[in-house]
Motif scaffolding. Structure first.
Motif, PDB file in Angstrom:
ATOM      1  N   LEU A 102      -0.566  64.325 -76.448  1.00  0.00           N
ATOM      2  CA  LEU A 102      -0.324  65.707 -75.857  1.00  0.00           C
ATOM      3  C   LEU A 102       0.431  65.925 -74.814  1.00  0.00           C
ATOM      4  O   LEU A 102       0.383  65.428 -73.793  1.00  0.00           O
ATOM      5  CB  LEU A 102      -1.880  66.197 -75.462  1.00  0.00           C
ATOM      6  N   ASN A 103       1.495  66.682 -74.973  1.00  0.00           N
ATOM      7  CA  ASN A 103       2.672  67.034 -73.979  1.00  0.00           C
ATOM      8  C   ASN A 103       2.452  68.303 -73.617  1.00  0.00           C
ATOM      9  O   ASN A 103       2.692  69.313 -74.195  1.00  0.00           O
ATOM     10  CB  ASN A 103       4.046  66.696 -74.480  1.00  0.00           C
ATOM     11  N   LEU A 104       2.022  68.410 -72.102  1.00  0.00           N
ATOM     12  CA  LEU A 104       1.657  69.966 -71.728  1.00  0.00           C
ATOM     13  C   LEU A 104       2.960  70.637 -71.504  1.00  0.00           C
ATOM     14  O   LEU A 104       2.985  71.864 -71.197  1.00  0.00           O
ATOM     15  CB  LEU A 104       0.615  70.009 -70.617  1.00  0.00           C
ATOM     16  N   MET A 106       4.935  71.295 -73.858  1.00  0.00           N
ATOM     17  CA  MET A 106       5.588  72.069 -75.087  1.00  0.00           C
ATOM     18  C   MET A 106       4.993  73.801 -75.031  1.00  0.00           C
ATOM     19  O   MET A 106       4.171  73.833 -74.128  1.00  0.00           O
ATOM     20  CB  MET A 106       4.700  71.434 -76.203  1.00  0.00           C
ATOM     21  N   ILE A 111       0.642  74.150 -78.027  1.00  0.00           N
ATOM     22  CA  ILE A 111      -0.606  73.127 -77.080  1.00  0.00           C
ATOM     23  C   ILE A 111      -1.850  74.061 -77.124  1.00  0.00           C
ATOM     24  O   ILE A 111      -2.907  73.439 -77.577  1.00  0.00           O
ATOM     25  CB  ILE A 111      -0.148  73.228 -75.721  1.00  0.00           C
ATOM     26  N   LEU A 115      -5.318  72.166 -78.781  1.00  0.00           N
ATOM     27  CA  LEU A 115      -6.299  71.852 -77.644  1.00  0.00           C
ATOM     28  C   LEU A 115      -7.607  72.642 -78.413  1.00  0.00           C
ATOM     29  O   LEU A 115      -8.761  71.929 -78.328  1.00  0.00           O
ATOM     30  CB  LEU A 115      -6.023  72.418 -76.439  1.00  0.00           C
TER      31      LEU A 115
END
Lengths: 205, 165
Positions: A102-104, A106, A111, A115
């Motif tokens: 998970l790349n916050l 984006m 995202i 989540l």
């Protein structure tokens, strides 16, 4: 009041923040170094614990199956327990990989959807699937544990087994009824937020 | 302190207002704000090595800060302790904090923002911070025309809301 007026108030506020907002440098350094903390910390922790527990559980099941591979009456219950553990492990690995990837940085909608889907599937898996499997786990575990630990063949004790089986069959619809009657608030909330994001993404006419 | 840490501290220093405004917009309660600030700073630091220079630094920062704020806001965190200046990463100077508390317009504006849902709140912050529709669409991940439509909707809502002000 118009939006432009609000923008002016906001801009005025922004100018004041230039001089009046301070950064606590010492705390900033301390927080930045605290790499162990994370947004999904609890989620990762519970998944790692489950993964370890399932992995430990697989060994006695594999051992039991190897010893009783020619006896389907013991082999099948052990295989069911083995497969449930494998299913749990697969879910844990999938969850952990998804969270670690998970790349916050984006886009927000992407995202937040990821989540919330994690949240939703996690609740569905733990609450609905595992609850529904409870009667099956109970029966198979009883057969395997009695044979593996005490050397007792539960199929020879129908006077004890029959009420257990009937109880489990009756319990299944009760569990389904309870799941419907008392829906999980977190599950409902996750569904509501996913709907909200989808509505937000949809181009308004 | 290594160069990377120094760079990071500089980024926070230069963008402190963004973090301040996002925290205030998502956390009306001061006690929670401190936790959110720390969480945002931490996630920024964790993502700092991965910063992709093809995006503006502010775009990168807005995305992370808003993603953390929305997730934090949804977690309904329990308050653990009371905030004081010592454990706040970004804080107001004491004299201005008192003065600011009296600014009725700002209170009203934050009140309005707090009434919006999590996604519209992000849109509103970006709009008020003078971002173009293109930038807003890049940060939020929706089309530019959708940004325009949503801003018009917010305008209508505002007119109803503040008609008596």
């Amino acid at each position: 009041m118009e939006l432009q007026e609000l923008k002016n108030i906001w801009n005025e506020h922004d100018k004041n923040l230039d001089t009046h907002v301070q950064v606590n440098q010492q705390l900033l350094k301390r927080v930045s170094l605290d790499k162990a903390r994370s947004l999904m910390g609890n989620f990762k922790f519970s998944n790692i614990i489950e993964l370890i527990a399932s992995a430990i559980w697989l060994w006695p099941m594999a051992y039991f199956m190897a010893n009783h591979y020619a006896e389907p009456k013991f082999m099948i219950p052990a295989l069911i327990l083995f497969l449930i553990a494998v299913l749990t492990m697969a879910w844990n690995v999938y969850s952990l990989v998804t969270v670690w990837q998970l790349n916050l940085d984006m886009p927000i909608t992407r995202i937040q959807k990821k989540l919330e889907k994690m949240n939703l599937y996690n609740n569905l898996f733990h609450r609905n699937l595992l609850f529904l499997l409870m009667p099956l786990v109970y029966l198979t575990f009883m057969i395997v544990a009695a044979k593996g630990l005490l050397g007792i063949d539960m199929y020879q004790h129908w006077n004890f087994m029959l009420p257990q089986i009937i109880g489990c069959i009756l319990l299944a619809p009760v569990i389904i009824w309870m799941l419907k009657k008392f829906p999980d608030r977190k599950l409902e909330e996750a569904l509501r937020f996913l709907k909200e994001i989808r509505k937000f993404e949809k181009e308004d006419q | 302190m290594d160069i990377q840490e120094e760079k990071f501290l500089m980024v926070i220093q230069n963008h402190k207002k963004i973090i301040y405004k996002i925290c205030h917009s998502y956390c009306p309660v001061a006690e929670d704000r401190k936790d959110l600030e720390q969480e945002i700073v931490l996630q920024l630091w964790k993502s700092f090595d991965r910063y992709n220079a093809q995006y503006k630094l502010s775009t990168w920062l807005y995305r992370i800060a808003l993603n953390v704020a929305i997730s934090f806001h949804r977690k309904e965190k329990k308050r653990r302790y009371h905030a004081n200046v010592e454990d706040q990463v970004i804080y107001l100077t004491t004299d201005w904090a008192q003065q600011e508390a009296l600014t009725e317009n700002m209170q009203l504006l934050y009140q309005f923002i707090n009434q919006l849902d999590a996604m519209h709140r992000a849109l509103m912050i970006l709009y008020l911070d003078n971002h173009s529709h293109e930038e807003i669409s890049e940060i939020l991940g929706i089309s530019e025309s959708n940004v325009g439509t949503k801003i018009s909707r917010v305008k209508q809502k505002l007119k109803q809301q503040f008609s008596k002000v």
